[in-house]
Design a protein around this motif. Structure first.
Motif: not given
Length: 210
Positions: A99, A108, A130-131, A134, A137-138, A167
């Motif tokens: 985060k 980030r 998932m992580s 993520e 995505k970032a 994705e």
């Protein structure tokens, strides 16, 4: 040709980066009960294996994503591995925090990421995905063009493979749960009778021992 899946599985067992305890399960941070625990940070303490893993990851990235101009590591486990890969490829390196930091610039993404840069992501361990996604995505939100991901180890959960497919992210791992079980059984780290328990967990990790 060298079988990297089995070779790395053997090395992970040797340095105790992977522990198998069918009769005395671990508890993961997610709350799942599990007969396996994987800590790829232990690789960093073995100079010979550290170099091999970096070379294997770099080779995989070079083969699958030759147009990559940036290497990104997923914090915290893949920061060091990603930096080693970037060094071997002669590319800039950035890493992705879970985060944004709560001070300074609130970044980030740490490092110099050029907008539109073709980027390969380095991950140490993929479980549910998932992580890892993520982080992808970032990077995309920061302007990177993510080409795909290379990782050290994956449990190959169906839900993770579905997430990566949805994705549009290509994932390539050096080793995986199936190769690990084969190596562990043949090398005597587990008994043949343990295989059913270990396969049952892989089939339903969330519901196992509940």
């Amino acid at each position: 040709m060298e079988n990297v899946e089995r070779k790395l599985a053997s090395e992970l067992l040797r340095i105790k980066a992977v522990l198998l305890r069918p009769g005395e399960p671990f508890t993961w941070a997610s709350g799942w009960r599990s007969p396996i625990y994987c800590d790829n940070r232990r690789i960093l303490g073995d100079p010979g294996l550290r170099g091999k893993v970096a070379s294997w990851l770099a080779g995989r990235a070079r083969e699958l994503f030759p147009e990559a101009e940036t290497v990104a590591g997923v914090a915290t486990g893949a920061i060091a591995h990603g930096a080693l890969v970037a060094d071997r490829l002669g590319k800039p390196f950035v890493y992705v925090r879970p985060k944004p930091k709560d001070h300074g610039t609130g970044s980030r993404i740490e490092g110099m990421l050029a907008t539109g840069s073709p980027t390969v992501v380095v991950e140490d361990l993929v479980s549910t995905g998932m992580s890892s996604l993520e982080a992808v995505k970032a990077l995309r939100e920061a302007g990177a063009r993510v080409l795909g991901m290379v990782a050290i180890f994956s449990y190959r959960f169906p839900e993770a493979e579905e997430r990566f497919a949805s994705e549009g992210v290509t994932l390539s791992t050096l080793s995986n749960y199936g190769a690990l079980l084969e190596e562990a059984c043949e090398s005597g780290f587990i008994e043949p009778s343990d295989m059913d328990v270990l396969r049952q967990w892989r089939a339903d990790p969330a519901g196992w021992m509940r």
